[in-house]
Structure formats: C-alpha cells, structure tokens
Write a protein that holds these residues in place. Structure first.
Motif, mmCIF file in Angstrom:
data_model
loop_
_atom_site.group_PDB
_atom_site.id
_atom_site.type_symbol
_atom_site.label_atom_id
_atom_site.label_comp_id
_atom_site.label_asym_id
_atom_site.label_seq_id
_atom_site.Cartn_x
_atom_site.Cartn_y
_atom_site.Cartn_z
ATOM 1 N N ASP A 14 0.910 -1.204 0.030
ATOM 2 C CA ASP A 14 0.060 -0.093 0.066
ATOM 3 C C ASP A 14 0.799 1.122 0.129
ATOM 4 O O ASP A 14 0.640 1.970 -0.660
ATOM 5 C CB ASP A 14 -0.731 0.020 1.047
ATOM 6 N N VAL A 15 1.929 1.256 0.639
ATOM 7 C CA VAL A 15 2.943 2.257 0.831
ATOM 8 C C VAL A 15 3.406 2.552 -0.491
ATOM 9 O O VAL A 15 3.642 3.741 -1.032
ATOM 10 C CB VAL A 15 4.047 2.089 1.719
ATOM 11 N N LEU A 16 4.032 1.645 -1.252
ATOM 12 C CA LEU A 16 4.475 1.575 -2.628
ATOM 13 C C LEU A 16 3.682 2.285 -3.488
ATOM 14 O O LEU A 16 3.849 3.006 -4.420
ATOM 15 C CB LEU A 16 5.094 0.354 -3.115
ATOM 16 N N ARG A 17 2.300 1.686 -3.571
ATOM 17 C CA ARG A 17 1.469 2.218 -4.275
ATOM 18 C C ARG A 17 0.961 3.865 -4.164
ATOM 19 O O ARG A 17 1.030 4.397 -5.207
ATOM 20 C CB ARG A 17 -0.004 1.343 -4.190
ATOM 21 N N LYS A 18 0.906 4.128 -2.921
ATOM 22 C CA LYS A 18 0.591 5.681 -2.720
ATOM 23 C C LYS A 18 1.701 6.365 -2.984
ATOM 24 O O LYS A 18 1.714 7.389 -3.505
ATOM 25 C CB LYS A 18 0.361 5.537 -1.261
ATOM 26 N N ALA A 19 3.062 5.956 -2.817
ATOM 27 C CA ALA A 19 4.107 6.469 -3.523
ATOM 28 C C ALA A 19 4.194 6.783 -5.122
ATOM 29 O O ALA A 19 4.567 7.875 -5.484
ATOM 30 C CB ALA A 19 5.476 6.155 -2.837
ATOM 31 N N GLU A 20 3.861 5.645 -5.393
ATOM 32 C CA GLU A 20 3.897 5.777 -6.882
ATOM 33 C C GLU A 20 2.894 6.748 -7.557
ATOM 34 O O GLU A 20 3.245 7.574 -8.514
ATOM 35 C CB GLU A 20 3.842 4.425 -7.470
ATOM 36 N N ARG A 21 1.673 6.709 -7.125
ATOM 37 C CA ARG A 21 0.707 7.663 -7.201
ATOM 38 C C ARG A 21 1.258 9.272 -7.248
ATOM 39 O O ARG A 21 0.777 10.043 -7.717
ATOM 40 C CB ARG A 21 -0.663 7.385 -6.507
ATOM 41 N N ALA A 22 1.762 9.481 -6.014
ATOM 42 C CA ALA A 22 1.987 10.736 -5.685
ATOM 43 C C ALA A 22 3.348 11.306 -6.495
ATOM 44 O O ALA A 22 3.327 12.485 -7.030
ATOM 45 C CB ALA A 22 2.626 11.038 -4.244
ATOM 46 N N ARG A 32 -0.614 9.704 3.861
ATOM 47 C CA ARG A 32 -0.814 8.979 5.385
ATOM 48 C C ARG A 32 -0.598 7.591 5.070
ATOM 49 O O ARG A 32 -1.246 6.827 4.162
ATOM 50 C CB ARG A 32 -2.277 9.329 5.648
ATOM 51 N N ILE A 33 0.179 6.883 6.038
ATOM 52 C CA ILE A 33 0.538 5.711 6.272
ATOM 53 C C ILE A 33 0.291 5.259 7.571
ATOM 54 O O ILE A 33 0.853 5.918 8.688
ATOM 55 C CB ILE A 33 1.797 5.326 5.705
ATOM 56 N N TRP A 34 0.007 3.942 7.882
ATOM 57 C CA TRP A 34 0.118 3.409 9.250
ATOM 58 C C TRP A 34 1.184 2.194 9.210
ATOM 59 O O TRP A 34 1.362 1.932 10.353
ATOM 60 C CB TRP A 34 -1.366 2.713 9.346
ATOM 61 N N SER A 35 1.904 1.847 8.112
ATOM 62 C CA SER A 35 2.846 1.021 8.004
ATOM 63 C C SER A 35 4.299 1.506 8.657
ATOM 64 O O SER A 35 5.105 2.147 8.127
ATOM 65 C CB SER A 35 2.992 0.444 6.755
ATOM 66 N N ARG A 36 4.576 1.531 9.921
ATOM 67 C CA ARG A 36 5.492 2.012 10.610
ATOM 68 C C ARG A 36 6.905 1.130 10.421
ATOM 69 O O ARG A 36 7.892 1.548 10.401
ATOM 70 C CB ARG A 36 5.367 2.260 12.107
ATOM 71 N N ILE A 40 12.339 2.645 4.502
ATOM 72 C CA ILE A 40 12.307 3.840 3.140
ATOM 73 C C ILE A 40 13.304 3.497 2.136
ATOM 74 O O ILE A 40 14.386 2.992 2.388
ATOM 75 C CB ILE A 40 12.859 4.926 4.305
ATOM 76 N N LEU A 41 12.566 3.688 0.961
ATOM 77 C CA LEU A 41 13.574 3.365 -0.247
ATOM 78 C C LEU A 41 13.844 4.505 -0.983
ATOM 79 O O LEU A 41 13.247 5.525 -0.843
ATOM 80 C CB LEU A 41 12.571 2.537 -1.168
ATOM 81 N N PRO A 42 14.763 4.428 -1.846
ATOM 82 C CA PRO A 42 15.210 5.577 -2.674
ATOM 83 C C PRO A 42 14.307 6.279 -3.475
ATOM 84 O O PRO A 42 14.066 7.399 -3.575
ATOM 85 C CB PRO A 42 16.316 4.975 -3.413
ATOM 86 N N GLN A 43 13.037 5.600 -3.904
ATOM 87 C CA GLN A 43 12.104 6.125 -4.715
ATOM 88 C C GLN A 43 11.327 7.241 -3.577
ATOM 89 O O GLN A 43 10.390 8.030 -4.145
ATOM 90 C CB GLN A 43 11.494 5.334 -5.463
ATOM 91 N N PHE A 44 11.294 7.100 -2.414
ATOM 92 C CA PHE A 44 10.581 7.979 -1.448
ATOM 93 C C PHE A 44 11.204 9.248 -1.004
ATOM 94 O O PHE A 44 10.503 10.403 -0.583
ATOM 95 C CB PHE A 44 10.377 7.225 -0.226
ATOM 96 N N VAL A 45 12.480 9.421 -1.789
ATOM 97 C CA VAL A 45 13.321 10.766 -1.378
ATOM 98 C C VAL A 45 12.354 11.727 -2.141
ATOM 99 O O VAL A 45 11.930 11.766 -2.991
ATOM 100 C CB VAL A 45 14.658 10.565 -1.978
ATOM 101 N N GLY A 46 11.867 12.966 -1.138
ATOM 102 C CA GLY A 46 11.488 14.005 -1.807
ATOM 103 C C GLY A 46 10.074 13.904 -1.413
ATOM 104 O O GLY A 46 9.344 15.012 -1.500
ATOM 105 N N LEU A 47 9.343 12.852 -0.942
ATOM 106 C CA LEU A 47 8.048 12.843 -0.477
ATOM 107 C C LEU A 47 7.894 13.023 0.947
ATOM 108 O O LEU A 47 8.651 12.849 1.835
ATOM 109 C CB LEU A 47 7.516 11.644 -1.014
#
Length: 92
Positions: A14-22, A32-36, A40-47
């Motif tokens: 779900d986190v990957l899907r939301k990040a791709e959409r953003a 908004r995520i609940w998965s603590r 953290i992956l390199p494609q999340f940088v800047g979000l």
C-alpha cells in the motif's frame, strides 16, 4: 535480528502504491500511512509521509540520509514529560 539480504527490504504494498501515485501526479500532499515497519526506499526521497503514531500523523519529509531505515523511527509513540526528580530541583 536483521532481515536476510536475499529477501530484500520490507515495504508494505500500500505504501509503494501511494508513493507511485504521488510521484506520477507531482503533487506535494502528505501521504498518510500506518505501516511504521516499512523500510524507506530511494524512490521515496522528496516525498512527505504522515506516519501514524497511534494517535495522530507525524509528517516526515524523506531525505537521502533516511534510506534503509524504518518509518517508525521518525514518529515517536511515547511522550516524555521529564524525570520525577527534575521538579524538586526547580523549586529550590
């Protein structure tokens, strides 16, 4: 105990899907995520992710230094109110 290398880092789907959409939309909304437990992956940088701490969402802006760590590390779940002995020191 660390996760084995051959499995790779754990990231909730779900986190990957939301990040791709953003990334595709280009908007700078808080995700908004609940998965603590997600890594953290390199494609999340800047979000900016809103990580839930059990009560509210803590905004976390992901930088390059955070890669490989967990989202839960940046959203504390407990509030520190100080040591009991500190109140006595302030009175005198």
């Amino acid at each position: 105990m660390a996760r084995s290398v051959w499995k790779g880092p754990f990231v909730d789907a779900d986190v990957l899907r939301k990040a791709e959409r953003a990334r595709e939309s280009g908007r700078k909304d808080v995700i908004r995520i609940w998965s603590r437990r997600s890594t953290i992956l390199p494609q999340f940088v800047g979000l900016t992710f809103g990580v839930h701490n059990g009560r509210k969402f803590i905004p976390v802006f992901v930088t390059e230094n955070m890669i490989g760590q967990k989202f839960g590390e940046y959203s504390p779940t407990r509030t520190f109110h100080g040591h009991a002995g500190d109140r006595k020191a302030k009175r005198s």
